[in-house]
Design a protein around this motif. Structure first.
Motif, mmCIF file in Angstrom:
data_model
loop_
_atom_site.group_PDB
_atom_site.id
_atom_site.type_symbol
_atom_site.label_atom_id
_atom_site.label_comp_id
_atom_site.label_asym_id
_atom_site.label_seq_id
_atom_site.Cartn_x
_atom_site.Cartn_y
_atom_site.Cartn_z
ATOM 1 N N THR A 53 72.074 -12.841 71.486
ATOM 2 C CA THR A 53 71.595 -13.072 72.842
ATOM 3 C C THR A 53 70.460 -12.122 73.196
ATOM 4 O O THR A 53 70.311 -11.067 72.587
ATOM 5 C CB THR A 53 72.750 -12.908 73.859
ATOM 6 O OG1 THR A 53 72.291 -13.257 75.168
ATOM 7 C CG2 THR A 53 73.299 -11.487 73.862
ATOM 8 N N HIS A 54 69.680 -12.528 74.190
ATOM 9 C CA HIS A 54 68.703 -11.628 74.795
ATOM 10 C C HIS A 54 69.290 -11.032 76.078
ATOM 11 O O HIS A 54 68.690 -10.169 76.693
ATOM 12 C CB HIS A 54 67.404 -12.373 75.144
ATOM 13 C CG HIS A 54 66.664 -12.867 73.944
ATOM 14 N ND1 HIS A 54 66.200 -12.036 72.955
ATOM 15 C CD2 HIS A 54 66.295 -14.115 73.581
ATOM 16 C CE1 HIS A 54 65.579 -12.758 72.038
ATOM 17 N NE2 HIS A 54 65.628 -14.011 72.392
ATOM 18 N N ASN A 55 70.445 -11.509 76.476
ATOM 19 C CA ASN A 55 71.087 -11.129 77.732
ATOM 20 C C ASN A 55 71.991 -9.919 77.525
ATOM 21 O O ASN A 55 73.208 -10.026 77.489
ATOM 22 C CB ASN A 55 71.883 -12.329 78.263
ATOM 23 C CG ASN A 55 72.448 -12.094 79.623
ATOM 24 O OD1 ASN A 55 72.315 -11.013 80.181
ATOM 25 N ND2 ASN A 55 73.108 -13.098 80.153
ATOM 26 N N ARG A 56 71.415 -8.769 77.381
ATOM 27 C CA ARG A 56 72.146 -7.554 77.035
ATOM 28 C C ARG A 56 73.170 -7.146 78.091
ATOM 29 O O ARG A 56 74.329 -6.889 77.792
ATOM 30 C CB ARG A 56 71.155 -6.412 76.804
ATOM 31 C CG ARG A 56 71.830 -5.107 76.465
ATOM 32 C CD ARG A 56 70.796 -4.004 76.214
ATOM 33 N NE ARG A 56 71.462 -2.772 75.843
ATOM 34 C CZ ARG A 56 71.812 -1.838 76.710
ATOM 35 N NH1 ARG A 56 71.581 -2.004 77.997
ATOM 36 N NH2 ARG A 56 72.407 -0.742 76.301
ATOM 37 N N ARG A 57 72.734 -7.059 79.330
ATOM 38 C CA ARG A 57 73.574 -6.495 80.388
ATOM 39 C C ARG A 57 74.934 -7.183 80.510
ATOM 40 O O ARG A 57 75.971 -6.527 80.548
ATOM 41 C CB ARG A 57 72.835 -6.555 81.719
ATOM 42 C CG ARG A 57 73.584 -5.907 82.848
ATOM 43 C CD ARG A 57 72.838 -5.881 84.173
ATOM 44 N NE ARG A 57 71.456 -6.251 84.077
ATOM 45 C CZ ARG A 57 70.827 -7.076 84.913
ATOM 46 N NH1 ARG A 57 71.463 -7.575 85.939
ATOM 47 N NH2 ARG A 57 69.565 -7.369 84.762
ATOM 48 N N HIS A 58 74.937 -8.498 80.570
ATOM 49 C CA HIS A 58 76.193 -9.216 80.777
ATOM 50 C C HIS A 58 77.134 -9.099 79.579
ATOM 51 O O HIS A 58 78.345 -8.919 79.751
ATOM 52 C CB HIS A 58 75.930 -10.681 81.090
ATOM 53 C CG HIS A 58 75.208 -10.858 82.382
ATOM 54 N ND1 HIS A 58 74.279 -11.845 82.581
ATOM 55 C CD2 HIS A 58 75.251 -10.153 83.537
ATOM 56 C CE1 HIS A 58 73.788 -11.755 83.800
ATOM 57 N NE2 HIS A 58 74.366 -10.735 84.401
ATOM 58 N N TYR A 59 76.596 -9.199 78.376
ATOM 59 C CA TYR A 59 77.456 -9.127 77.198
ATOM 60 C C TYR A 59 77.979 -7.715 76.952
ATOM 61 O O TYR A 59 79.116 -7.542 76.528
ATOM 62 C CB TYR A 59 76.742 -9.685 75.966
ATOM 63 C CG TYR A 59 76.716 -11.194 75.978
ATOM 64 C CD1 TYR A 59 77.801 -11.925 75.516
ATOM 65 C CD2 TYR A 59 75.627 -11.888 76.488
ATOM 66 C CE1 TYR A 59 77.794 -13.308 75.547
ATOM 67 C CE2 TYR A 59 75.607 -13.273 76.516
ATOM 68 C CZ TYR A 59 76.698 -13.982 76.044
ATOM 69 O OH TYR A 59 76.694 -15.352 76.090
#
Length: 108
Positions: A53-59
């Motif tokens: 993912t590029h969605n670091r914060r949520h993961y």
């Protein structure tokens, strides 16, 4: 390695990872578009796949909360998809599936 690319991960980078020998399943191919990150992470876990993912914060937040997974690899956005895939491939070469969470950054 078995990978699960969420819907915001760059598809060309996923294709290049396939060329490099990784088994990449995208959320789109799996019919999981517009799903919350927690659902994507649970789906990847059920399939025994590491999330890309590029969605670091949520993961990272899900990781710290103890969500079950077999690995999370976050990557900064990069328009050079071949370079992105190369960095990810290099990181994955040193890993086995497990409850880890790593980030691959774009070169300055």
């Amino acid at each position: 390695m078995l990978l699960y690319a969420d819907e915001d991960f760059a598809l060309p980078a996923g294709e290049e990872l396939r060329v490099r020998g990784h088994d990449v399943l995208t959320a789109q191919e799996d019919g999981q578009t517009a799903m919350p990150d927690a659902v994507i992470l649970a789906r990847a876990f059920a399939l025994g796949r590491v999330v890309l993912t590029h969605n670091r914060r949520h993961y990272v937040r899900l990781h710290h909360r103890g969500a079950a997974h077999v690995g999370i690899l976050t990557a900064s956005q990069d328009s050079d998809h071949l370079a992105l895939a190369s960095r990810i491939d290099g990181k994955l070469a040193s890993l086995t599936p497990g409850r880890w969470c790593y980030r691959v950054n774009r070169r300055p």
